[in-house]
Design an enzyme around this catalytic site. Structure first.
Site, mmCIF file in Angstrom:
data_model
loop_
_atom_site.group_PDB
_atom_site.id
_atom_site.type_symbol
_atom_site.label_atom_id
_atom_site.label_comp_id
_atom_site.label_asym_id
_atom_site.label_seq_id
_atom_site.Cartn_x
_atom_site.Cartn_y
_atom_site.Cartn_z
ATOM 1 N N GLU A 103 30.199 43.646 41.988
ATOM 2 C CA GLU A 103 30.408 44.879 41.233
ATOM 3 C C GLU A 103 30.148 44.704 39.737
ATOM 4 O O GLU A 103 29.490 45.541 39.108
ATOM 5 C CB GLU A 103 31.843 45.359 41.459
ATOM 6 C CG GLU A 103 32.225 46.597 40.671
ATOM 7 C CD GLU A 103 33.713 46.859 40.701
ATOM 8 O OE1 GLU A 103 34.124 47.955 40.289
ATOM 9 O OE2 GLU A 103 34.479 45.961 41.124
ATOM 10 N N ASP A 128 34.209 39.818 49.130
ATOM 11 C CA ASP A 128 35.151 40.937 49.271
ATOM 12 C C ASP A 128 34.564 42.131 50.016
ATOM 13 O O ASP A 128 35.317 43.007 50.468
ATOM 14 C CB ASP A 128 35.633 41.411 47.895
ATOM 15 C CG ASP A 128 36.296 40.304 47.101
ATOM 16 O OD1 ASP A 128 36.829 39.370 47.728
ATOM 17 O OD2 ASP A 128 36.279 40.361 45.862
ATOM 18 N N HIS A 272 40.268 29.441 47.202
ATOM 19 C CA HIS A 272 38.825 29.249 47.045
ATOM 20 C C HIS A 272 38.160 28.597 48.243
ATOM 21 O O HIS A 272 36.923 28.517 48.288
ATOM 22 C CB HIS A 272 38.545 28.437 45.777
ATOM 23 C CG HIS A 272 38.842 29.192 44.518
ATOM 24 N ND1 HIS A 272 40.111 29.358 44.032
ATOM 25 C CD2 HIS A 272 38.024 29.869 43.678
ATOM 26 C CE1 HIS A 272 40.075 30.076 42.918
ATOM 27 N NE2 HIS A 272 38.824 30.407 42.690
#
Length: 342
Positions: A103, A128, A272
């Site tokens: 994004e 995501d 992570h």
């Protein structure tokens, strides 16, 4: 043509596969040259470049991370950031730029194209899966597989100890990873940012399951999930794009469940781990398809576009269509998942 490429934002499996595809398609298909800007948008701002030749892409498709590295640099927060990007494009004699990111990276690309006429094509990536205009981003499938394997392992230890185990996963303000990973891993409950956590209901369900002979439970919670009437847990420090660092809900939820049920409860934070390692076959293929089309769009001079997966086809869309608002979880999918809870 001479083409630049950068990878911005968080790393994810499949970035190297895109680089490989852009280089090979550009060199073999069009006789063009490709250079990589290092560390995301910091690369063109600081004029940090490296050549990307055919031999540099050997063995890349299976490698995680990105050979040109990445950062969360926002050019619009750096003095003369946009102007320095244009100067780097000119000094390196580049005709176009391919920006690979989520994004924020694509948002910068959209502004640079609109406000400064930067000839750019975007490739969407994020574990995501929260970018609009594309059904899936590469990196997401790998993250879900990692979550699924982790939940599989948690099942055995939870059952052995008669415990409730809470697994906190990434996803920021979208519950895609939690929902897909939770379904695939057979989680007993899935908690997402789109639906506030009803603690009493969850605890009652866990206690009911125990009375019916199920002595352990697996709860998957997205890092951006929040309890009813509360904000999601976050660090006050902001990154260059104004985002807070999320996390901590798993540990807090575990303590609350143990307090209200009396059952031993532990939290596991995958962190992570979800972003590292080799990409799945799906992500390798998707990233390759994205990279090839991105190279084609550059050579067709169709700038201000982003490649996207819609259905089974890879298409191109205006990059602004992807960054206008967050693509949150499909609540019909979440409703379907709830059939298996309690």
């Amino acid at each position: 043509m001479r083409i630049g490429i950068l990878t911005g934002g968080g790393d994810c499996p499949g970035l190297n596969a895109v680089i490989r595809a852009v280089v090979r398609r550009s060199v073999q298909g069009y006789g063009s040259e490709v250079v990589g800007f290092l560390e995301g948008w910091r690369g063109p701002i600081e004029n940090m470049v490296m050549p990307l030749r055919m031999k540099d892409t050997d063995g890349l498709i299976q490698r995680g991370g990105t050979i040109i590295r990445t950062s969360r640099t926002n050019p619009f927060k750096v003095e003369r950031g946009p102007e320095r990007i244009l100067e780097s494009m000119k000094s390196n004699r580049l005709d176009a730029l391919v920006a690979v990111g989520g994004e924020d990276t694509c948002g910068v690309a959209s502004k640079m194209h609109k406000q400064h006429n930067l000839p750019i094509v975007c490739v969407p990536k994020t574990i995501d899966n929260d970018l609009n205009a594309t059904d899936f981003t590469f990196g997401f499938d790998t993250a879900v597989n990692i979550v699924t394997e982790a939940i599989d392992r948690l099942h055995t230890t939870a059952e052995s100890h008669n415990r409730v185990l809470v697994c906190e996963v990434m996803g920021r303000h979208a519950g895609w990873i939690a929902c897909h990973g939770g379904i695939a891993g057979g989680a007993d409950y899935i908690l997402v940012p789109e639906q506030p956590i009803a603690l009493t209901k969850i605890c009652d369900s866990i206690k009911k399951a125990h009375t019916q002979g199920k002595d352990y439970s697996i709860v998957v919670v997205a890092e951006g999930a929040k309890l009813e009437n509360e904000e999601s847990l976050k660090d006050e420090e902001l990154d260059a794009f104004g985002h807070v660092k999320l996390g901590g809900i798993g540990e807090r939820l575990a303590k609350l469940i143990e307090k209200h049920t009396g059952y031993e409860t532990r939290a596991t934070v995958l962190g992570h781990i979800q972003r590292g390692g080799s990409p799945t076959a799906f992500d390798r293929v998707l990233a390759t398809r994205f990279g090839v089309l991105a190279a084609d769009l550059v050579h067709e001079k169709k700038f201000g576009r982003m490649v996207a997966l819609q259905g089974a086809k890879v298409v191109d869309v205006p990059v602004e269509d992807a960054v206008g608002e967050l693509k949150t979880l499909d609540m019909d999918l979440y409703k379907m998942a709830s059939v298996f809870w309690g």
